[in-house]
Design a protein around this motif. Structure first.
Motif, PDB file in Angstrom:
ATOM      1  N   VAL A  14       0.864  -1.175   0.000  1.00 59.60           N
ATOM      2  CA  VAL A  14       0.000   0.000   0.000  1.00 59.60           C
ATOM      3  C   VAL A  14       0.904   1.229   0.000  1.00 59.60           C
ATOM      4  CG1 VAL A  14      -1.827   1.250   1.201  1.00 59.60           C
ATOM      5  CG2 VAL A  14      -1.793  -1.261   1.246  1.00 59.60           C
ATOM      6  N   LEU A  15       0.687   2.093  -0.983  1.00 60.91           N
ATOM      7  CA  LEU A  15       1.549   3.255  -1.183  1.00 60.91           C
ATOM      8  C   LEU A  15       0.759   4.556  -1.112  1.00 60.91           C
ATOM      9  CD1 LEU A  15       3.297   1.887  -4.374  1.00 60.91           C
ATOM     10  CD2 LEU A  15       4.381   2.144  -2.130  1.00 60.91           C
ATOM     11  N   ALA A  16       1.419   5.589  -0.633  1.00 57.79           N
ATOM     12  CA  ALA A  16       0.886   6.940  -0.769  1.00 57.79           C
ATOM     13  C   ALA A  16       1.225   7.410  -2.185  1.00 57.79           C
ATOM     14  CB  ALA A  16       1.542   7.866   0.254  1.00 57.79           C
ATOM     15  N   PRO A  17       0.353   8.168  -2.825  1.00 57.92           N
ATOM     16  CA  PRO A  17       0.651   8.651  -4.175  1.00 57.92           C
ATOM     17  C   PRO A  17       1.710   9.762  -4.126  1.00 57.92           C
ATOM     18  CG  PRO A  17      -1.474   9.486  -3.433  1.00 57.92           C
ATOM     19  CD  PRO A  17      -0.972   8.574  -2.363  1.00 57.92           C
ATOM     20  N   SER A  18       2.952   9.377  -4.406  1.00 55.71           N
ATOM     21  CA  SER A  18       4.067  10.328  -4.375  1.00 55.71           C
ATOM     22  C   SER A  18       5.115   9.897  -5.378  1.00 55.71           C
ATOM     23  CB  SER A  18       4.680  10.385  -2.974  1.00 55.71           C
ATOM     24  OG  SER A  18       5.489   9.247  -2.742  1.00 55.71           O
ATOM     25  N   VAL A  52       2.304   2.316 -11.461  1.00 55.96           N
ATOM     26  CA  VAL A  52       2.281   3.108 -10.228  1.00 55.96           C
ATOM     27  C   VAL A  52       2.476   4.592 -10.544  1.00 55.96           C
ATOM     28  CG1 VAL A  52       3.525   3.547  -8.059  1.00 55.96           C
ATOM     29  CG2 VAL A  52       2.908   1.210  -8.707  1.00 55.96           C
ATOM     30  N   THR A  53       3.366   4.907 -11.468  1.00 60.61           N
ATOM     31  CA  THR A  53       3.569   6.311 -11.854  1.00 60.61           C
ATOM     32  C   THR A  53       2.278   6.900 -12.399  1.00 60.61           C
ATOM     33  OG1 THR A  53       5.912   5.964 -12.297  1.00 60.61           O
ATOM     34  CG2 THR A  53       4.884   7.874 -13.346  1.00 60.61           C
ATOM     35  N   ASN A  54       1.592   6.169 -13.263  1.00 60.36           N
ATOM     36  CA  ASN A  54       0.321   6.665 -13.796  1.00 60.36           C
ATOM     37  C   ASN A  54      -0.691   6.880 -12.680  1.00 60.36           C
ATOM     38  OD1 ASN A  54       1.230   6.731 -16.401  1.00 60.36           O
ATOM     39  ND2 ASN A  54       0.215   4.849 -17.029  1.00 60.36           N
ATOM     40  N   ALA A  55      -0.726   5.963 -11.717  1.00 66.15           N
ATOM     41  CA  ALA A  55      -1.679   6.085 -10.613  1.00 66.15           C
ATOM     42  C   ALA A  55      -1.410   7.347  -9.799  1.00 66.15           C
ATOM     43  CB  ALA A  55      -1.632   4.850  -9.727  1.00 66.15           C
ATOM     44  N   ALA A  61      -4.557  11.178  -5.126  1.00 60.43           N
ATOM     45  CA  ALA A  61      -5.193  11.142  -3.813  1.00 60.43           C
ATOM     46  C   ALA A  61      -5.476   9.699  -3.440  1.00 60.43           C
ATOM     47  CB  ALA A  61      -6.484  11.948  -3.835  1.00 60.43           C
ATOM     48  N   GLY A  62      -5.773   9.482  -2.177  1.00 54.92           N
ATOM     49  CA  GLY A  62      -6.059   8.125  -1.731  1.00 54.92           C
ATOM     50  C   GLY A  62      -4.789   7.310  -1.659  1.00 54.92           C
ATOM     51  N   CYS A  63      -4.920   6.023  -1.880  1.00 56.07           N
ATOM     52  CA  CYS A  63      -3.738   5.165  -1.844  1.00 56.07           C
ATOM     53  C   CYS A  63      -3.651   4.358  -3.131  1.00 56.07           C
ATOM     54  CB  CYS A  63      -3.753   4.255  -0.618  1.00 56.07           C
ATOM     55  SG  CYS A  63      -5.127   3.114  -0.577  1.00 56.07           S
ATOM     56  N   ILE A  64      -2.505   3.732  -3.306  1.00 55.87           N
ATOM     57  CA  ILE A  64      -2.233   2.858  -4.446  1.00 55.87           C
ATOM     58  C   ILE A  64      -1.894   1.499  -3.858  1.00 55.87           C
ATOM     59  CG2 ILE A  64      -0.696   2.425  -6.404  1.00 55.87           C
ATOM     60  CD1 ILE A  64      -0.116   5.511  -6.331  1.00 55.87           C
ATOM     61  N   VAL A  65      -2.485   0.450  -4.391  1.00 56.70           N
ATOM     62  CA  VAL A  65      -2.228  -0.901  -3.893  1.00 56.70           C
ATOM     63  C   VAL A  65      -1.646  -1.740  -5.024  1.00 56.70           C
ATOM     64  CG1 VAL A  65      -3.245  -2.971  -2.864  1.00 56.70           C
ATOM     65  CG2 VAL A  65      -4.130  -0.706  -2.231  1.00 56.70           C
ATOM     66  N   VAL A  66      -0.532  -2.417  -4.729  1.00 59.41           N
ATOM     67  CA  VAL A  66       0.163  -3.252  -5.715  1.00 59.41           C
ATOM     68  C   VAL A  66       0.093  -4.708  -5.267  1.00 59.41           C
ATOM     69  CG1 VAL A  66       2.367  -3.714  -6.863  1.00 59.41           C
ATOM     70  CG2 VAL A  66       1.746  -1.358  -6.231  1.00 59.41           C
ATOM     71  N   GLU A  82      -7.848   4.800  -6.675  1.00 59.08           N
ATOM     72  CA  GLU A  82      -9.216   5.260  -6.467  1.00 59.08           C
ATOM     73  C   GLU A  82      -9.757   6.123  -7.607  1.00 59.08           C
ATOM     74  OE1 GLU A  82      -9.865   6.889  -2.530  1.00 59.08           O
ATOM     75  OE2 GLU A  82      -8.238   5.635  -1.764  1.00 59.08           O
ATOM     76  N   GLY A  83      -8.941   6.417  -8.590  1.00 59.33           N
ATOM     77  CA  GLY A  83      -9.353   7.333  -9.650  1.00 59.33           C
ATOM     78  C   GLY A  83     -10.219   6.688 -10.709  1.00 59.33           C
ATOM     79  N   PRO A  84     -11.114   7.480 -11.322  1.00 54.17           N
ATOM     80  CA  PRO A  84     -11.957   6.965 -12.391  1.00 54.17           C
ATOM     81  C   PRO A  84     -11.293   7.010 -13.767  1.00 54.17           C
ATOM     82  CG  PRO A  84     -12.591   9.213 -11.900  1.00 54.17           C
ATOM     83  CD  PRO A  84     -11.498   8.840 -10.916  1.00 54.17           C
ATOM     84  N   GLN A  85     -10.172   7.755 -13.889  1.00 54.79           N
ATOM     85  CA  GLN A  85      -9.529   7.919 -15.190  1.00 54.79           C
ATOM     86  C   GLN A  85      -8.935   6.598 -15.666  1.00 54.79           C
ATOM     87  OE1 GLN A  85      -8.665   9.411 -12.339  1.00 54.79           O
ATOM     88  NE2 GLN A  85      -8.506  11.603 -12.591  1.00 54.79           N
ATOM     89  N   LEU A  86      -9.237   6.250 -16.901  1.00 52.07           N
ATOM     90  CA  LEU A  86      -8.712   5.019 -17.484  1.00 52.07           C
ATOM     91  C   LEU A  86      -7.428   5.320 -18.247  1.00 52.07           C
ATOM     92  CD1 LEU A  86     -11.999   3.439 -18.840  1.00 52.07           C
ATOM     93  CD2 LEU A  86     -10.877   3.050 -16.643  1.00 52.07           C
TER      94      LEU A  86
END
Length: 135
Positions: A14-18, A52-55, A61-66, A82-86
């Motif tokens: 679980v990553l912070a978006p950074s 992950v870079t795209n996320a 915002a939110g978190c990124i899960v790998v 958490e983003g809706p962008q494809l």
């Protein structure tokens, strides 16, 4: 009564978006590949870095899960955000200085896609065959 086998737990990161998230994801992938005895992690590092870079760049915002899951003949990398962008494969524009990562990733993996969820967000995934160490 017969015993029902449960699917094995799959470690997640679980990553912070950074801007540190891609490097953390590469370290996680390298360790997971060692555990799975997958010798060559070059494609995996490129895949997890791009997803992950795209996320973090497009959601922020939110978190990124790998998750990195063996699939019998290779590996599946999943990145949830958490983003809706494809993600969109862009046409190659030689004047642009960015935007080629997804195209490069798509050329190296056997399959990739997006799984939309009932909750907010999506999972972008990629899979490819890769050999075990010593095989």
């Amino acid at each position: 009564m017969s015993a029902v086998g449960l699917a094995p737990e799959v470690p997640v990161l679980v990553l912070a978006p950074s801007d540190r998230a891609p490097a953390q994801a590469r370290r996680f992938l390298a360790e997971r590949f060692r555990q799975l005895k997958i010798a060559d992690d070059y494609v995996g590092r490129l895949v997890v870095t791009e997803l992950v870079t795209n996320a973090y760049k497009h959601v922020g915002a939110g978190c990124i899960v790998v998750r990195i899951v063996p699939d019998g003949r290779g590996v599946l990398v999943e990145v949830w955000d958490e983003g809706p962008q494809l993600p969109v494969l862009k046409q190659l524009d030689v004047e642009e200085t960015s935007g080629r990562g997804l195209m490069m990733m798509a050329a190296l993996v056997e399959d990739w896609g997006v799984r939309l969820l009932d909750e907010p967000g999506k999972i972008v995934w990629a899979s490819w065959a890769c050999g075990k160490a010593g095989s």
